[in-house]
Structure formats: structure tokens, C-alpha cells
Design an enzyme around this catalytic site. Structure first.
Site, PDB file in Angstrom:
ATOM      1  N   ALA A  21       0.827  -1.198   0.000  1.00 45.54           N
ATOM      2  CA  ALA A  21       0.000   0.000   0.000  1.00 45.54           C
ATOM      3  C   ALA A  21       0.861   1.247   0.000  1.00 45.54           C
ATOM      4  O   ALA A  21       1.951   1.261   0.560  1.00 45.54           O
ATOM      5  CB  ALA A  21      -0.922   0.012   1.215  1.00 45.54           C
ATOM      6  N   CYS A  22       0.367   2.297  -0.666  1.00 46.16           N
ATOM      7  CA  CYS A  22       1.032   3.599  -0.560  1.00 46.16           C
ATOM      8  C   CYS A  22      -0.016   4.692  -0.685  1.00 46.16           C
ATOM      9  O   CYS A  22      -1.207   4.417  -0.693  1.00 46.16           O
ATOM     10  CB  CYS A  22       2.142   3.768  -1.594  1.00 46.16           C
ATOM     11  SG  CYS A  22       1.583   3.912  -3.292  1.00 46.16           S
ATOM     12  N   ASP A  23       0.439   5.911  -0.776  1.00 43.55           N
ATOM     13  CA  ASP A  23      -0.470   7.047  -0.756  1.00 43.55           C
ATOM     14  C   ASP A  23      -1.474   6.973  -1.902  1.00 43.55           C
ATOM     15  O   ASP A  23      -2.678   7.041  -1.701  1.00 43.55           O
ATOM     16  CB  ASP A  23       0.336   8.339  -0.841  1.00 43.55           C
ATOM     17  CG  ASP A  23      -0.561   9.543  -0.935  1.00 43.55           C
ATOM     18  OD1 ASP A  23      -1.489   9.628  -0.097  1.00 43.55           O
ATOM     19  OD2 ASP A  23      -0.371  10.367  -1.830  1.00 43.55           O
TER      20      ASP A  23
ATOM     21  N   TYR B  83      -2.362  -1.284  -3.469  1.00 44.12           N
ATOM     22  CA  TYR B  83      -3.562  -0.483  -3.187  1.00 44.12           C
ATOM     23  C   TYR B  83      -3.197   0.874  -2.619  1.00 44.12           C
ATOM     24  O   TYR B  83      -2.083   1.089  -2.152  1.00 44.12           O
ATOM     25  CB  TYR B  83      -4.442  -1.175  -2.135  1.00 44.12           C
ATOM     26  CG  TYR B  83      -4.911  -2.543  -2.518  1.00 44.12           C
ATOM     27  CD1 TYR B  83      -6.080  -2.711  -3.245  1.00 44.12           C
ATOM     28  CD2 TYR B  83      -4.178  -3.666  -2.153  1.00 44.12           C
ATOM     29  CE1 TYR B  83      -6.513  -3.966  -3.593  1.00 44.12           C
ATOM     30  CE2 TYR B  83      -4.604  -4.928  -2.496  1.00 44.12           C
ATOM     31  CZ  TYR B  83      -5.778  -5.085  -3.219  1.00 44.12           C
ATOM     32  OH  TYR B  83      -6.200  -6.323  -3.564  1.00 44.12           O
TER      33      TYR B  83
ATOM     34  N   ILE C 247      -3.564   3.021   0.634  1.00 44.42           N
ATOM     35  CA  ILE C 247      -3.564   2.465   1.992  1.00 44.42           C
ATOM     36  C   ILE C 247      -4.974   2.151   2.469  1.00 44.42           C
ATOM     37  O   ILE C 247      -5.278   1.050   2.911  1.00 44.42           O
ATOM     38  CB  ILE C 247      -2.898   3.440   2.989  1.00 44.42           C
ATOM     39  CG1 ILE C 247      -1.404   3.507   2.718  1.00 44.42           C
ATOM     40  CG2 ILE C 247      -3.155   2.994   4.417  1.00 44.42           C
ATOM     41  CD1 ILE C 247      -0.652   4.462   3.589  1.00 44.42           C
TER      42      ILE C 247
END
Lengths: 146, 487
Positions: free
Chosen positions: B400-402, B432, B434
Site C-alpha cells: 500500500a502507498c499514498d 492499493y 492504503i
């Protein structure tokens, strides 16, 4: 894929004054090529301000990017900036290679990213990139992993 | 999803339970720091209040001064207990820690800092163990009532036990300190007093020793000679100043940034409690405090210096105000010498620790090895303090990241390639935003800068943090886990 997209988008600079400037510089080919608007550049910088330097994906290499808000990305693209002298990102992270990424949506650019991953997963690819000083040589290296 | 073989998790678990002593010590040190550091702000607030408004403060104010006692007796220890409880047992642990701490607090008549730092994590541990024991055994629909009453009943018991337990402990500690000090005074070797003074101060027995022992002794002597060294033996602000200067230069992160503020309140305001948390988070630094204290007393004796009364609070201004003619040189020299000695010794201790477990900037490759050791410490500390459940059966790993487009995609792609290389199949590895990571994720991987956001969005998931999207030790560890799981 990656090498095709990078064609004409590779720049070399001696040094820049700040990481913000590095991101701006690295994005110029994308702005000129009509891939992105000015807003996308600001968004990429803002992203680091808000979320920290997580775009430094491995020591020495950053992948500036942001969300495509209000059509700030017109066409998916990627550019590369190589700095002779590394520039410090927040938390003292030194970076001399910037793969700047602009993605229209969340899927269209995945083969680009996949190629980038194949490239970086190679042993001593970083040392090799350090030594190369022309777009041609760099694109050749990338083609070997695609 | 394929059908994962669950059989051989054992080896993995065993490995997690077998950290080296070094890793344990580091994890424990990190644990203490994490318990104290988030609460330094409260110490500073209390220190400011005290320095300003107590009767001997800068602008005495009777009404505001009524906050001083409750704040140090209840607020600060409860905060420590809550933080400690949460680190071990999540929010339920925090509640349990606070319940246990109030028993201690009311059961004793000195501020219960050390006690709170023990009972907080202990409370967290109790409730965590209990929850594990009854997991999956509660009939559907009864979870809420079981949760609340289990916490309530266990808390009730813990409260009573700690109330009755602590009184005798404090009393025996007081008796021990008092008799030891009397024996040391009898030997005439006054610098030895620091061996007891400094640890006792940090355990908040400072009033016991100052007002209970030294000031009476001092008043006797002062009645005859006009001054006494006993007023200085435990109230010298020098060592605390040296300690805080050392943290300012060689401490880590938040400890380093907060130390200068604490310094002002301690040295000028005379509120020694401000440096206590720094000693509590790095217990070895007590050595610096003791040596500094000894130096101070030795210098005061050599110059035959003393004060005319007990300085309260023990600020440098109170010191100078109570110094009789002829003692200025000795008093100033003693304070300075103790500051310097504590500073030097504490700096050495902090630097030693820094070399061992600094997780800030390690640029050189030569520390690769120590990194591996540090990793062990981190794992342990993560495992025991973060309330993350270690998943045994992993089917879905979500990066997940921003934006959910860039770095998470890079991480996921790379990870898939590595899995393929190892021949591990049947896992869902996707990327995805987050907040959009699906609920069936067994593990969420985020960059360490985004950890808080990930924890917030997915409080019950195991979150793995990375700093390197291609070659992160934490990802390698996950790969190993997966390999063993599939084996």
C-alpha cells in the site's frame, strides 16, 4: 516498454540545489512532451512534504510520482534524471537517479513499473547505471532486462 | 487461493522465540524509551507549572499550585502505565495498565513512576494472554459482554493486588535507603552517598532522602557552623544538567530535541523530576549521574563549602541564594565539576549505545553486520510491543502507498518476481491505496513513513514496514516465512 517510454526523456545534470528542484528538472521532458501539467509537478513535491520521502525506493534512487488528480496526467509517461552529485531528500536520503513516473490511471503504467522492478532487482545494476553517461547506453541496459 | 499447508509453522515460530541476548537487551531499551518518550511533553508541562507556581517558584500562585501534586501523583504515572499497557496489549492493555497503576498510586505516598512502568506493561500482558486463551471460544453475540467483563474483573483484581503490594515495597525501600545513608554518613566518606542518592532520586524517593535525612542533618550542622554540606549532597543540579546536555548532543531523535527544554526547567527552575524520564529510558546513564554526584560532593568537601539551608527547589539560583560568603567558589566549582563529569560519562554511554543500535543514518556498508543484529532486536521489539498478530497462514499480501499507483505497485511487482523465483505460488500480492487495502489482506506492507496511516486504517492487521522497495530485510524475512509456510 520502459526503454521506449524513456526514449528522449533521459537527462543528465551535474547538480541541483534541492530535491524539489530535482523533481522539477526530472519532470521537464514529461511537461514538454505534453504528458503532464504543471500541477502534477507540484503534486509530486507536495506528496513528499505530506508523506515523507517514501518515493526514495532504494538508497540512491527515487521514483517521484503522485495521484492523477484533475487530469494532471494527460498521458502515461516516465523520465529519468541522473545527477552527478547526489541531492539530499528529507531524512538525509541521498539520491542521484530519479525515475519520474506519471500514470494516467492505476493500471495502464504497470508494465512500466514491472520493467523498472526487473531492472532494479538485478545485482549491481546501480553500479552499472552510475557509470553510464548517455541515453543510448542506459536504454541498452534497460532493454537487456525487459 | 491454493490450499496452503499449515503444518510446518513451528520452525518459524521457534525462530522468533530465540533472539540473542543482545537483541533482547536492545528490545528492552527500546521498550523503555517508547514508554517514556511519548509522555515527555506532560513532564514538561508539569515542570513549567511547578517551577512557576509553587510557593518558592517564580510567580507563586496558590490556586494553580494545587495542580502540582495531583499531576505528578496521578497524571504522569497513569500516562506511563497507559503507554506501556498499550504497547503490549493494545487499547485493552492500556485500560488494564491504567487500572493497575491507580492501585499502586493510591497505595503509596510517593509518585509511582517505576511502579507504573512495570504495572502498565504487566496489565497489558495479562489481558493479552487472557484474550488469547479465550479466542474463538466465546459464543457469537457474547463477545462484547465477555470483553468488558473480563477486563473489568481482571482489572478489579489487579487494582487490589497492586494496592496491597506496593505499600510494603515502598516502606522497605525507604527503610533500606534510610539505613544505608545513615551507615554511609557514619563512614565519613560523603561522596559514597551518591551511590544511593542518584538511584533513589530517579525512583522519586528524593523527598524522602532530602527532607527526611539530609535536611535535618544539615540543620544541626548549620546551627553550629552556619552552613552544611548535607544540604547539597542530593540537591546539586549539576549532574542533571550534565545528563541533559549529553542527551542534547548524543541522544536520539525526540530525546535529543526535548532535552534542551527539560534543561531549562531543571537547572534554572530546579525541578529535578524533568531529567528522571531520561534516566528511566536509558538506565545505564545512572552511572553518569552517580559519578557526577560523587564529584560534586568531593569538590564541596575539599573547599569545605556548604549551604545555609535546604535549597527547594534545587535550582542554581536557589543554590547561589543560599550560599554563605566564602563558599561561592566551592559551590560553583562543585556544581560545574559534577556537570562536566556527568556530561562526559553520559556522552560515552549514549555514544556506545548509538553505535550499537542507531537506526537513523547508517550509510556505510561496513555496518551491514551490525544491521543484521539490529534487525533481530527490531523484530523482537515489534513482536512484543506492537500488538501485531503474526499471521500463521498467509494468503494475501497487500502493498500500500499514498496513491496506490506508484511505489506500492513497484513493491508488489518486485515481490511477485521474487516469489516466482523461489517457486512460491498461490499467493495474492496486489497494490492499493492504503485505505483501500482489502479486508482479507493477511499482511499489509507499507513504507515506514506511512506506517501510522496504515496502522490507523488497519488496526488489526499485521503491518510490515520497509524502506527499500526492492531489497528490504523485512521483505526478505517475509519471503522466508512464506517459504517455510509453503514448504
Amino acid at each position: 516498454m520502459l526503454s521506449q517510454h524513456l526514449k528522449g526523456n533521459v537527462q543528465f545534470l551535474n547538480s541541483v540545489n534541492s530535491w524539489e528542484e530535482a523533481i522539477k528538472e526530472s519532470a521537464t521532458p514529461l511537461s514538454k512532451g505534453g504528458n503532464i501539467t504543471e500541477k502534477y509537478v507540484d503534486d509530486m513535491i507536495q506528496n513528499v512534504h505530506e508523506n515523507g520521502p517514501y518515493i526514495v525506493i532504494v538508497p540512491g534512487i527515487a521514483m517521484p510520482h503522485a495521484q492523477n488528480k484533475d487530469n494532471s496526467v494527460v498521458k502515461t509517461g516516465v523520465s529519468l534524471l541522473k545527477l552527478e552529485e547526489p541531492v539530499a531528500f528529507p531524512e538525509g536520503k541521498e539520491v542521484n537517479l530519479l525515475f519520474t513516473l506519471a500514470a494516467e490511471d492505476t493500471t495502464g503504467h504497470l508494465d512500466l513499473i514491472s520493467d523498472l522492478s526487473s531492472l532494479l532487482i538485478e545485482d549491481d545494476v546501480q553500479e552499472k547505471l552510475e557509470k553510464l553517461n548517455s541515453e543510448e547506453e542506459i536504454l541498452d541496459l534497460i532493454q537487456t532486462v525487459e | 487461493m491454493g490450499s496452503p499447508a499449515k503444518a510446518t509453522n513451528e520452525s518459524n515460530v521457534v525462530e522468533m522465540n530465540r533472539p540473542t541476548t543482545r537483541a533482547r537487551v536492545q528490545a528492552f531499551g527500546g521498550f523503555l524509551t517508547n514508554m517514556v518518550l511519548p509522555n515527555i511533553g506532560a513532564f514538561i508541562a508539569w515542570g513549567l507549572l511547578t517551577a512557576l507556581f509553587i510557593p518558592t517558584g517564580w510567580i507563586p500562585n496558590e490556586d494553580l499550585a494545587t495542580i502540582v501534586d495531583p499531576a505528578i501523583t496521578y497524571l504522569l504515572p497513569l500516562l506511563l502505565a497507559i503507554t506501556g499497557g498499550r504497547m503490549v496489549g493494545g487499547q485493552r492493555g492500556a485500560v488494564m495498565g491504567a487500572i493497575g497503576a491507580i492501585g499502586l498510586i493510591v497505595g503509596s505516598d510517593i509518585p509511582m513512576f517505576l511502579g507504573a512502568m512495570v504495572i502498565g506493561p504487566l496489565g497489558g500482558l495479562i489481558i493479552k494472554k487472557f484474550d488469547q486463551a479465550i479466542e474463538n471460544k466465546v459464543p457469537a453475540g457474547f463477545e462484547m459482554i465477555v470483553n468488558n467483563f473480563s477486563l473489568g474483573i481482571l482489572g478489579f483484581l489487579l487494582m487490589i493486588v497492586s494496592f496491597y503490594f506496593i505499600g510494603p515495597v515502598i516502606e522497605s525501600a525507604n527503610n533500606f535507603v534510610t539505613s544505608t545513608i545513615e551507615a554511609l554518613v557514619a563512614t565519613g566518606l560523603l561522596p559514597l552517598l551518591s551511590l544511593i542518592n542518584e538511584p533513589a532520586k530517579v525512583l522519586f524517593l528524593n523527598n524522602v532522602i532530602d527532607q527526611g535525612i539530609y535536611y535535618p542533618l544539615g540543620m544541626q550542622a548549620a546551627a553550629e557552623t552556619g552552613k552544611s554540606i548535607y544540604f547539597t549532597v542530593a540537591s546539586n543540579p549539576g549532574p542533571g544538567l550534565g545528563l541533559l546536555i549529553a542527551f542534547t548532543f548524543f541522544g536520539k531523535k525526540a530525546a535529543r530535541r526535548t532535552a534542551p527544554g527539560a534543561m531549562i526547567i531543571h537547572f534554572l527552575g530546579g525541578i529535578h523530576e524533568l531529567y528522571f524520564p531520561y534516566v528511566l529510558m536509558k538506565p545505564l546513564t545512572i552511572i553518569g549521574m552517580i559519578l557526577g554526584g560523587m564529584t560534586g560532593i568531593a569538590v564541596f568537601s575539599v573547599f569545605d563549602a556548604g549551604l545555609v539551608a535546604g535549597p527547594s527547589p534545587g535550582s542554581i539560583f536557589a543554590y547561589l541564594g543560599l550560599t554563605p560568603k566564602g563558599s561561592f567558589l566551592g559551590i560553583i566549582a562543585g556544581v560545574l565539576a559534577s556537570t562536566v563529569v556527568t556530561f562526559i560519562v553520559t556522552s560515552l554511554i549514549l555514544k556506545m549505545e548509538k553505535n550499537k543500535d542507531d537506526d537513523d543514518e547508517e550509510l556505510t556498508q561496513s555496518v551491514e553486520k551490525s544491521k543484521a543484529m539490529k534487525q533481530q532486536g527490531k523484530q523482537l521489539s515489534n513482536a512484543c510491543s506492537e500488538n501485531t498478530k503474526k499471521n500463521e497462514d498467509i494468503n494475501t499480501v497487500s502493498f500500500a502507498c499514498d496513491a496506490g499507483a506508484g511505489s506500492s505497485a513497484l513493491g508488489a511487482t518486485t515481490f511477485r518476481k521474487k516469489l516466482k523465483k523461489k517457486g512460491i505460488e498461490g499467493l495474492e500480492v496486489k497494490h492499493y491505496r492504503i485505505e483501500d487495502a482489502p479486508d482479507h489482506s493477511d499482511i499489509i506492507v507499507v513504507h515506514k513513513d506511512l506506517k501510522d496511516r496504515a496502522k490507523h486504517a488497519h488496526p488489526n492487521k499485521e503491518v510490515i514496514t520497509i524502506e527499500n522497495y526492492i531489497n528490504d530485510p523485512n521483505l526478505e524475512e517475509l519471503l522466508d516465512r512464506l517459504e517455510e509456510q509453503r514448504a
